[in-house]
Design an enzyme around this catalytic site. Structure first.
Site, PDB file in Angstrom:
ATOM      1  N   GLY A 193      -1.005 -19.335 -30.394  1.00 25.93           N
ATOM      2  CA  GLY A 193      -1.137 -18.160 -31.253  1.00 25.93           C
ATOM      3  C   GLY A 193      -1.782 -18.490 -32.589  1.00 25.93           C
ATOM      4  N   THR A 194      -1.335 -19.575 -33.199  1.00 24.23           N
ATOM      5  CA  THR A 194      -1.862 -19.958 -34.509  1.00 24.23           C
ATOM      6  C   THR A 194      -3.373 -20.153 -34.456  1.00 24.23           C
ATOM      7  OG1 THR A 194       0.234 -21.011 -35.036  1.00 24.23           O
ATOM      8  CG2 THR A 194      -1.651 -21.667 -36.368  1.00 24.23           C
ATOM      9  N   ASN A 239       8.087 -10.819 -35.691  1.00 17.61           N
ATOM     10  CA  ASN A 239       8.890 -11.849 -35.032  1.00 17.61           C
ATOM     11  C   ASN A 239      10.294 -11.984 -35.599  1.00 17.61           C
ATOM     12  OD1 ASN A 239       6.900 -12.707 -37.069  1.00 17.61           O
ATOM     13  ND2 ASN A 239       7.977 -14.654 -36.993  1.00 17.61           N
ATOM     14  N   GLN A 295       4.348 -11.522 -30.314  1.00 17.30           N
ATOM     15  CA  GLN A 295       5.693 -11.093 -29.923  1.00 17.30           C
ATOM     16  C   GLN A 295       5.664  -9.864 -29.013  1.00 17.30           C
ATOM     17  OE1 GLN A 295       8.671 -12.508 -30.447  1.00 17.30           O
ATOM     18  NE2 GLN A 295       7.922 -14.155 -31.754  1.00 17.30           N
ATOM     19  N   THR A 320     -12.863 -30.082 -23.878  1.00 18.91           N
ATOM     20  CA  THR A 320     -12.519 -29.928 -22.458  1.00 18.91           C
ATOM     21  C   THR A 320     -11.348 -28.973 -22.320  1.00 18.91           C
ATOM     22  OG1 THR A 320     -13.238 -32.192 -22.077  1.00 18.91           O
ATOM     23  CG2 THR A 320     -11.874 -31.191 -20.363  1.00 18.91           C
ATOM     24  N   CYS A 335       9.754 -20.721 -37.535  1.00 12.47           N
ATOM     25  CA  CYS A 335       8.609 -21.335 -38.191  1.00 12.47           C
ATOM     26  C   CYS A 335       8.859 -21.543 -39.673  1.00 12.47           C
ATOM     27  CB  CYS A 335       7.380 -20.472 -38.013  1.00 12.47           C
ATOM     28  SG  CYS A 335       7.308 -19.700 -36.410  1.00 12.47           S
TER      29      CYS A 335
HETATM   30  C1  LIG Z   1       4.944 -17.634 -32.465  1.00 17.53           C
HETATM   31  C2  LIG Z   1       4.082 -16.731 -33.232  1.00 17.53           C
HETATM   32  C3  LIG Z   1       2.842 -17.148 -33.730  1.00 17.53           C
HETATM   33  C4  LIG Z   1       2.344 -18.575 -33.584  1.00 17.53           C
HETATM   34  O1  LIG Z   1       2.083 -18.913 -32.259  1.00 17.53           O
HETATM   35  P1  LIG Z   1       2.005 -20.458 -31.809  1.00 17.53           P
HETATM   36  O2  LIG Z   1       1.708 -20.377 -30.340  1.00 17.53           O
HETATM   37  O3  LIG Z   1       3.328 -21.060 -32.129  1.00 17.53           O
HETATM   38  O4  LIG Z   1       0.903 -21.082 -32.550  1.00 17.53           O
HETATM   39  C5  LIG Z   1       2.091 -16.238 -34.430  1.00 17.53           C
HETATM   40  N1  LIG Z   1       2.510 -14.988 -34.635  1.00 17.53           N
HETATM   41  C6  LIG Z   1       3.691 -14.538 -34.177  1.00 17.53           C
HETATM   42  C7  LIG Z   1       4.094 -13.128 -34.414  1.00 17.53           C
HETATM   43  C8  LIG Z   1       4.518 -15.400 -33.459  1.00 17.53           C
HETATM   44  O5  LIG Z   1       5.694 -14.957 -33.029  1.00 17.53           O
END
Ligand SMILES: *Cc1c(COP(=O)(O)O)cnc(C)c1O
Length: 414
Positions: free
Chosen positions: A79-80, A166, A204, A262, A356
């Site tokens: 996600g990041t 989240n 989320q 890759t 986080c």
């Molecule tokens: C977990 C989360 C992220 C980050 O995702 P990662 O896969 O940990 O990098 C970003 N935004 C929200 C709302 C999340 O819950």
């Protein structure tokens, strides 16, 4: 007074918003791609082509699930990274076009309750001379779409609003925002100006909400595997055709030149499988969790001086207002962190604020944005339910909370 609850030895995991266990079906789908079909998808021989075909298939599966086309899906490492590619990718493109703007600062609109992946990208851009507006939220964590409209300027290039929060489970009015942007962008198009792009962080939301990108009206959507029973460090970014991004990672030109390196073949296969399963189970799982959520909230509210954070009603006008898996509460005169550790001693895993932000050691920016004091924010915990949560787990949790809360209050008062 409540007696010491009999400890259950089975771990009761109630932190599904932080991480989800990989589904056995996902694991099974991934397994051939570690040691058997391991070839590099860019290789010309049969095994390479097979790996490339598997990726193509996964891309198509994900695209169909969100009503996009395959060439609009970029695989990332979570996600990041998807969020970084979306925000910094758009910003990078506009830096190249900036001469048209007579040296005015480029402007981005977002919200106060975004994940740090978004907030820290914006913080970074601020240092690169961007102007950032973070719109506030109401007590339930909902933004006013009028605020987005008010914040818009000729220099605005991007709006980024999370689909669902989240920490407190608030669902944001993505459809309404995209209507506002469409209106503005139609005007801009007539004047021959660049449009305002719209990104949503849907990490989320994917397991519970409608993820049709046409209906949502977004140009960019970030999602990950680790919140939907897929592998960690897997994710994708939906990039609507015609949206030009500058890549973050330069190299061999994989992923249409937007994400070199890759490909993570097993991860990509696992992500596609996880999303397929999540989509198939979405309605049934949402309904099941809503019943557990309602029951838990109702029982927790019977405890003295405990309040619910986030939307109070989870369905309003037939529309979901809160994620069905999220319960966030403030317990007066009980330190959230202490409670989490005591819950752990009863084999219950829950969270303070968001996982986080625990290493940042500061009170949750989300809870502060909905009007809590630092003290209240530190007295809050988040319980998030998931696929393996049962009514029995919830009953046990309620017993343990009823025992621990008065006990912890007493300790503090002495
Ligand atoms: C977990 C989360 C992220 C980050 O995702 P990662 O896969 O940990 O990098 C970003 N935004 C929200 C709302 C999340 O819950």
């Amino acid at each position: 007074m409540f007696k010491i609850p009999k400890k259950i030895n089975k771990p009761i995991y109630l932190d599904y918003a932080a991480a989800t266990p990989v589904d056995p079906e996902v694991l099974k789908a991934m397994s051939p791609y570690w040691s058997k079909n391991f070839a590099n998808p860019s290789s010309l021989y049969k095994q390479g082509a097979q790996a490339a075909t598997a990726i193509q298939h996964a891309r198509k599966t994900i695209a169909e699930t969100i009503n996009a086309s395959g060439s609009e899906i970029i695989f990332t490492a979570g996600g990041t990274e998807s969020i970084n590619l979306a925000i910094l990718g758009i910003a990078g493109k506009f830096i190249q076009l900036k001469q048209n703007l007579k040296n005015k600062k480029l402007h981005i609109i977002s919200t106060q309750i975004e994940h740090h992946a978004v907030l820290n990208c914006l913080e970074f851009l601020k240092k690169q001379n961007f102007d950032i507006t973070l719109v506030p939220v109401n007590k339930e964590g909902v933004i006013k779409h009028e605020d987005i409209k008010q914040a818009m300027r000729p220099e605005t290039i991007l709006v980024s609003v999370m689909y669902a929060n989240n920490e407190i489970g608030t669902i944001e009015p993505i459809h309404e925002i995209s209507k506002i942007l469409k209106f503005e962008n139609d005007l801009r198009q007539k004047k021959g100006q660049e449009k305002i792009y719209f990104h949503t962080d849907a990490c989320q939301a994917m397991g519970f909400l409608d993820s049709d990108v046409q209906k949502l009206g977004v140009d960019l959507l970030s999602a990950n595997g680790s919140k939907i029973y897929g592998p960690k460090q897997t994710g994708f970014l939906f990039i609507k055709h015609g949206t030009n991004l500058q890549p973050l990672i330069h190299g061999g030109g994989q992923e249409f030149g937007l994400r070199s390196g890759t490909e993570n073949v097993p991860g990509i296969i696992g992500l596609a499988k996880a999303l397929t399963l999540a989509t198939k189970q979405k309605n049934k799982e949402t309904a099941r969790l809503q019943i557990l959520q309602k029951f838990l909230i109702q029982e927790i509210m019977k405890i003295n001086k405990v309040s619910l954070n986030g939307p109070s009603s989870h369905i309003y006008n037939n529309e979901l207002k809160r994620l069905p898996n999220n319960i966030n509460i403030t317990i007066s005169d009980v330190e959230g962190e202490a409670l989490i550790l005591y819950l752990d001693s009863f084999n219950i895993s829950a969270s303070t604020g968001s996982a986080c932000s625990t290493n940042l050691n500061e009170p949750s920016h989300v809870l502060k944005s909905i009007g809590q004091s630092s003290k209240q924010a530190q007295e809050s915990i988040r319980i998030t339910l998931g696929k393996y949560t049962t009514k029995k787990d919830i009953i046990y949790l309620i017993k343990v909370l009823n025992y621990l809360i008065p006990k912890l209050r007493k300790t503090i008062n002495f």
